[in-house]
Design a protein around this motif. Structure first.
Motif, PDB file in Angstrom:
ATOM      1  N   CYS A  39       0.866  -1.144   0.087  1.00  0.00           N
ATOM      2  CA  CYS A  39       0.099  -0.252   0.061  1.00  0.00           C
ATOM      3  C   CYS A  39       0.792   1.268   0.132  1.00  0.00           C
ATOM      4  CB  CYS A  39      -0.878  -0.056   1.401  1.00  0.00           C
ATOM      5  SG  CYS A  39      -1.788   1.484   1.519  1.00  0.00           S
ATOM      6  N   GLN A  48      -2.073  -9.562  -4.372  1.00  0.00           N
ATOM      7  CA  GLN A  48      -2.461  -8.714  -5.668  1.00  0.00           C
ATOM      8  C   GLN A  48      -3.846  -8.730  -6.102  1.00  0.00           C
ATOM      9  OE1 GLN A  48       0.499 -10.074  -8.670  1.00  0.00           O
ATOM     10  NE2 GLN A  48       2.256 -10.161  -7.338  1.00  0.00           N
ATOM     11  N   ALA A  49      -4.553  -9.497  -5.687  1.00  0.00           N
ATOM     12  CA  ALA A  49      -6.014  -9.276  -6.256  1.00  0.00           C
ATOM     13  C   ALA A  49      -6.813  -8.143  -5.303  1.00  0.00           C
ATOM     14  CB  ALA A  49      -6.749 -10.488  -5.711  1.00  0.00           C
ATOM     15  N   GLU A  50      -6.266  -7.695  -4.210  1.00  0.00           N
ATOM     16  CA  GLU A  50      -7.000  -6.580  -3.415  1.00  0.00           C
ATOM     17  C   GLU A  50      -6.892  -5.269  -4.393  1.00  0.00           C
ATOM     18  OE1 GLU A  50      -6.293  -7.069   0.931  1.00  0.00           O
ATOM     19  OE2 GLU A  50      -4.377  -7.332   0.162  1.00  0.00           O
ATOM     20  N   VAL A  51      -8.318  -4.614  -4.238  1.00  0.00           N
ATOM     21  CA  VAL A  51      -8.328  -3.146  -4.968  1.00  0.00           C
ATOM     22  C   VAL A  51      -8.104  -2.218  -4.191  1.00  0.00           C
ATOM     23  CG1 VAL A  51      -9.253  -4.383  -7.047  1.00  0.00           C
ATOM     24  CG2 VAL A  51     -10.536  -3.476  -4.835  1.00  0.00           C
ATOM     25  N   THR A  52      -8.361  -2.497  -2.569  1.00  0.00           N
ATOM     26  CA  THR A  52      -8.383  -1.401  -1.692  1.00  0.00           C
ATOM     27  C   THR A  52      -7.673  -1.899  -0.514  1.00  0.00           C
ATOM     28  OG1 THR A  52     -10.540  -1.654  -0.588  1.00  0.00           O
ATOM     29  CG2 THR A  52     -10.437  -0.033  -2.164  1.00  0.00           C
ATOM     30  N   CYS A  53      -6.743  -1.269   0.331  1.00  0.00           N
ATOM     31  CA  CYS A  53      -5.779  -1.650   1.406  1.00  0.00           C
ATOM     32  C   CYS A  53      -6.971  -2.009   2.629  1.00  0.00           C
ATOM     33  CB  CYS A  53      -5.021  -0.589   1.645  1.00  0.00           C
ATOM     34  SG  CYS A  53      -3.893  -1.076   3.246  1.00  0.00           S
ATOM     35  N   PRO A  59      -6.811   3.180  -2.179  1.00  0.00           N
ATOM     36  CA  PRO A  59      -6.902   2.489  -3.415  1.00  0.00           C
ATOM     37  C   PRO A  59      -5.569   1.731  -3.688  1.00  0.00           C
ATOM     38  CG  PRO A  59      -7.232   4.780  -3.800  1.00  0.00           C
ATOM     39  CD  PRO A  59      -7.351   4.841  -2.472  1.00  0.00           C
ATOM     40  N   VAL A  60      -5.818   0.481  -4.461  1.00  0.00           N
ATOM     41  CA  VAL A  60      -4.381  -0.035  -4.793  1.00  0.00           C
ATOM     42  C   VAL A  60      -4.114   0.136  -6.208  1.00  0.00           C
ATOM     43  CG1 VAL A  60      -3.251  -2.152  -5.011  1.00  0.00           C
ATOM     44  CG2 VAL A  60      -4.378  -1.754  -2.993  1.00  0.00           C
ATOM     45  N   GLU A  61      -3.033   0.509  -6.605  1.00  0.00           N
ATOM     46  CA  GLU A  61      -2.516   0.730  -7.981  1.00  0.00           C
ATOM     47  C   GLU A  61      -1.819  -0.399  -8.552  1.00  0.00           C
ATOM     48  OE1 GLU A  61      -0.731   4.413  -9.101  1.00  0.00           O
ATOM     49  OE2 GLU A  61      -1.889   5.426  -7.544  1.00  0.00           O
ATOM     50  N   LYS A  62      -2.204  -1.230  -9.399  1.00  0.00           N
ATOM     51  CA  LYS A  62      -1.425  -2.405  -9.631  1.00  0.00           C
ATOM     52  C   LYS A  62       0.103  -2.260 -10.151  1.00  0.00           C
ATOM     53  CE  LYS A  62      -4.812  -4.827  -8.733  1.00  0.00           C
ATOM     54  NZ  LYS A  62      -4.652  -5.655  -7.366  1.00  0.00           N
ATOM     55  N   GLU A  63       0.432  -1.218 -10.635  1.00  0.00           N
ATOM     56  CA  GLU A  63       1.750  -0.911 -11.242  1.00  0.00           C
ATOM     57  C   GLU A  63       2.641  -0.773  -9.946  1.00  0.00           C
ATOM     58  OE1 GLU A  63      -0.882   1.305 -12.205  1.00  0.00           O
ATOM     59  OE2 GLU A  63      -1.150  -0.407 -14.053  1.00  0.00           O
TER      60      GLU A  63
END
Length: 70
Positions: A39, A48-53, A59-63
């Motif tokens: 995060c 890696q599947a999480e979209v928010t911490c 919000p989680v940025e995949k990069e």
């Protein structure tokens, strides 16, 4: 499995895949080789599947787990 390596005295982070210890600032797990996503707000190691911490709600940025590229 909570850890924030930004906080002095916190416990080491664990890989969400193999539970191995993840050293601060490494973009991968030295035990299983999985890419580590952290995060950007609180430093928690995320799956890696999480979209928010789940700790701070950022919000989680995949990069952000990609590490450095050459």
């Amino acid at each position: 499995m909570t850890c924030q390596n930004k906080t002095k005295g916190s416990r080491p982070c664990q890989c969400p895949y193999c539970s191995g210890e993840v050293r601060d600032k490494l973009p991968f797990c030295e035990v299983c080789g999985a890419m580590i996503v952290r995060c950007l707000q609180c430093g928690k190691v995320l799956e890696q599947a999480e979209v928010t911490c789940p700790t701070c709600g950022a919000p989680v940025e995949k990069e952000q787990g990609a590490g450095t590229s050459s």
